[in-house]
Design an enzyme around this catalytic site. Structure first.
Site, mmCIF file in Angstrom:
data_model
loop_
_atom_site.group_PDB
_atom_site.id
_atom_site.type_symbol
_atom_site.label_atom_id
_atom_site.label_comp_id
_atom_site.label_asym_id
_atom_site.label_seq_id
_atom_site.Cartn_x
_atom_site.Cartn_y
_atom_site.Cartn_z
ATOM 1 N N ASP A 43 -7.405 28.490 30.526
ATOM 2 C CA ASP A 43 -6.662 27.542 31.356
ATOM 3 C C ASP A 43 -7.298 26.170 31.157
ATOM 4 O O ASP A 43 -8.444 25.962 31.536
ATOM 5 C CB ASP A 43 -6.741 27.978 32.827
ATOM 6 N N ARG B 133 -6.139 23.244 32.320
ATOM 7 C CA ARG B 133 -5.636 22.220 33.224
ATOM 8 C C ARG B 133 -6.745 21.558 34.037
ATOM 9 O O ARG B 133 -7.605 22.234 34.582
ATOM 10 C CB ARG B 133 -4.613 22.834 34.198
#
Ligand SMILES: [Zn+2]
Length: 216
Positions: A142, A144
């Site tokens: 991930d 982000r």
């Protein structure tokens, strides 16, 4: 310790009446920004009466905020591979009701981009899960960052929020950027035959707080 990110400022704000395919309609005010750290064109959609938010959990009333990561296939084309379109639709209605903001973050495929997301889908057809596919493509599980989301909240003058999310990483990162999360409000779980494996993987690998409805 919370570290306040660089200051961003509001660039433009304009009224944007919304009407979804199912007929739900509401008035939004959309904001763009100058000075966001990643240089991307993130947007904030103000919904409902955000100056006098309605308490959603009985605690102090603060704006309800959903940081939503862009998903072209889910948000625009209603792809059933994920639950993004349903999540966004739910968030807009709940926030229009409570008062607050959808932060629409331009971070496709958990930050790896649209083409890479499609490559990850292709790998998943070979049996690997959504996180393993990102790793196989040389990305993190991930990627982000929510620093820009925190900058947007500070620019909007919203240092305290109720966070509409099942994702503990969003809460962690926003707190570390000086946003006070008065309460974390879970979203609904939008299960379909095509996305059940994806959602189970999110719950298992990403620590998402998903309460799966039992089969009838
Ligand atoms: Zn999606």
């Amino acid at each position: 310790m919370a570290l306040r990110p660089p200051t961003a400022t509001i660039r433009t704000q304009v009224a944007l009446p919304l009407r979804f395919a199912d007929g739900f309609a509401t008035d939004a005010r959309v904001f763009s920004f100058d000075g966001l750290v990643d240089g991307r064109e993130h947007l904030a959609f103000a919904l409902g009466d955000r100056t006098a938010p309605r308490s959603v959990g009985g605690r102090r009333a603060v704006p309800l905020v959903r940081p939503h990561s862009e998903c072209l296939t889910g948000d625009v084309f209603a792809s059933q591979r994920c639950d993004c379109g349903a999540q966004l639709r739910e968030a807009v209605e709940r926030i229009a009701d409570a008062g607050g903001y959808v932060l629409y973050l331009r971070q496709e495929g958990r930050g790896i981009g649209l083409y890479s997301k499609l490559e990850a889908y292709a790998l998943q057809e070979g049996g690997v899960d959504t996180y393993e596919a990102n790793l196989a493509l040389g990305h993190a599980e991930d990627e982000r960052s929510y620093v820009a989301a925190a900058q947007m909240l500070h620019a909007l003058g919203v240092p305290e929020i109720a966070l509409l999310s099942n994702n503990p990483d969003k809460a962690r990162q926003l707190r570390s950027c000086g946003v006070t999360i008065v309460e974390q409000v879970p979203t609904g779980v939008h299960v379909s035959a095509a996305n059940i494996r994806y959602l189970e993987t999110k719950a298992r690998r990403g620590d998402h707080m998903l309460d799966f409805p039992r089969p009838a």
